[in-house]
Design a protein around this motif. Structure first.
Motif, short mmCIF file in Angstrom:
data_model
loop_
_atom_site.label_atom_id
_atom_site.label_comp_id
_atom_site.label_asym_id
_atom_site.label_seq_id
_atom_site.Cartn_x
_atom_site.Cartn_y
_atom_site.Cartn_z
N ALA A 222 -13.54 0.26 67.84
CA ALA A 222 -15.01 0.19 67.84
C ALA A 222 -15.60 1.59 67.69
N GLN A 223 -14.97 2.57 68.30
CA GLN A 223 -15.47 3.95 68.25
C GLN A 223 -15.56 4.48 66.83
N ARG B 258 -11.43 -0.86 71.76
CA ARG B 258 -12.44 0.17 72.02
C ARG B 258 -12.26 1.36 71.08
N GLN C 179 -14.89 4.41 74.81
CA GLN C 179 -15.97 3.57 75.36
C GLN C 179 -16.58 2.69 74.27
N TRP C 180 -17.10 1.56 74.69
CA TRP C 180 -17.82 0.71 73.73
C TRP C 180 -19.03 1.49 73.23
N TRP D 276 -21.42 -3.22 69.09
CA TRP D 276 -20.88 -2.50 67.93
C TRP D 276 -20.54 -3.45 66.78
N ASP E 262 -20.75 -4.90 75.27
CA ASP E 262 -19.44 -4.56 74.72
C ASP E 262 -19.27 -5.05 73.28
N LYS E 263 -20.18 -5.91 72.86
CA LYS E 263 -20.08 -6.46 71.50
C LYS E 263 -21.16 -5.94 70.56
#
Lengths: 284, 284
Positions: free
Chosen positions: A57-58, A54, A262-263, B199, B196-197
């Motif tokens: 991803a951020q 996560r 967070q995603w 990104w 959730d994916k």
């Protein structure tokens, strides 16, 4: 910060530091034995990996958040073991390990923080310093590698530097791996007894033991002067390898939970993309 | 090189390459199912870790040996999965991952190999390239980012570069993760279906699918022209994630076995050090 019992127990209180009063073979904050500790470490793996992804991803949506784990400790205190067993739990893609050896000529020609700055993790990464800028107030103090006034200046420079990092999105965890002199002796002896471990032994390690009290004093001063709210010190008893690995993992987990990444939300029209994908011309 | 059945099966033969003739959902050289493959990957962990540590130890006595694993493949082919599941098996301390994105202005102002050279693993490391200099003959060719004569020049420049690396102690493993267009489509759809994916999804990925045949041709040419003895290509069927991870691990294991790094012999008097340690003054 919401913390675990281990973090609460290891957090160095403000004020003068007496390392002789902190047991090296204890397991503060953990009510279990070796097998329990290994199980607890393993059990953290999934959550650590999820939180790390996560965080990673951020970065794709511009977050500057990152983690910096500083590992300090005497020889054999287990910095390498923490890298293998604790940092080894997370995706290597999101990890940046920087090892600081004796500075090169080029590094020496700059301020002591120049190479540290260059070794910082980029956004989204968990950075780990295997030794750090603290060497510049530890070995530098013990072996007179800098003038006393310069050493004195460095404590404040470190605090300013770390405050700036914290302001720019770096969550800092500083761990002193606290190993006992007797335990170090037995670890050095074990290296000498096993030919496969001779490469890890350096006769200079033994010479350094003569400076043990001077290092302890240097640590005590450094820990006291740089134990700030934004970059606190944790003293991790390191005689029990399993506790050391578990404790650092717990501190990392606490930090990532606090960041609570967070995603990212899609910045494109998800339904439109689904439609495009479903209706695309066949790919040959 | 002594190789495994998987390596033998994946080694690209000399000559023209037809990727349509290489199945993307196969598991050549492996006689087992998914659970067997996951078990086989896990079982390699200890030997990989041991060999990696020996390679790492060798650097302390001046060895220049290192490994460079090049990962190439279309989007969703699983470069990240290999990093997590295969490279995640070894000590992160000895791993150097370099991801190559679109070149920066500074990088573009240099020859295409300039940034590649800077991203090479130091001695003792397992380096992994997540994308590589091959982008400069793949995307560059597909999207006309360079003149045809320059693209043509690059194949030879790559071979010269890799030959020089091999001469300087770099064991090179080049893997093309070969994913099918249908499998890519279902992976993109899965990303769109899971918030959730999101990104990981980029609308540009779908545009790129229109160039699938052009990428295949670019890969075929690049694979043929740079498939040398010192830096051979392996085409890894990548529709089965477990096989992809296993196959890359096997190639890495074969390479490390071939390097066969030995524990360094002590360059100090072991018995004298034992005596010094046993007889030292007590450390307070």
């Amino acid at each position: 910060m919401t913390t675990s019992p281990i973090a609460d127990a290891l957090r160095l209180p403000a004020g003068p530091v007496d390392l002789t009063a902190i047991e090296t073979d204890a397991k503060p904050g953990f009510d279990g034995k070796k097998a329990d500790g290994k199980g607890a470490l393993f059990a953290m793996g999934d959550e650590l990996a999820d939180l790390q992804e996560r965080l990673w991803a951020q970065r794709t949506v511009g977050s500057e958040r990152r983690v910096l784990l500083v590992l300090q400790g005497m020889d054999t205190s287990g910095k390498g073991g923490v890298l293998r067993h604790t940092i080894g739990l997370v995706d290597p893609q999101g990890v940046r390990i920087t090892s600081f050896k004796a500075p090169t000529d080029e590094e020496r020609a700059h301020d002591f923080l120049w190479r540290i700055d260059k070794g910082l993790p980029p956004a989204g990464y968990i950075g780990v310093f295997d030794r750090s800028h603290y060497e510049d107030v530890l070995i530098a103090r013990v072996h007179d590698l800098a003038e006393p006034a310069e050493i004195h200046r460095r404590y404040g420079a470190i605090n300013d530097f770390e405050a700036r990092l914290a302001d720019s999105g770096v969550a800092i965890i500083k761990c002193m791996l606290h190993v006992g002199a007797d335990e170090q002796k037995s670890r050095l002896a074990a290296r000498l007894d096993n030919p496969d471990k001779h490469w890890k032994y350096n006769p200079g390690d033994l010479d350094e033991r003569a400076s043990w009290p001077a290092y302890r004093e240097a640590y005590e001063i450094a820990l006291e002067r740089t134990n700030t709210d934004v970059a606190p010190w944790y003293v991790v008893p390191a005689d029990k390898k399993w506790f050391r690995n578990l404790a650092v993992a717990q501190l990392l987990l606490d930090t990532l939970r606090e960041l609570d990444p967070q995603w990212p939300v899609a910045d494109f029209d998800v339904e439109a993309e689904k439609k495009r994908l479903a209706e695309e011309s066949p790919v040959q």
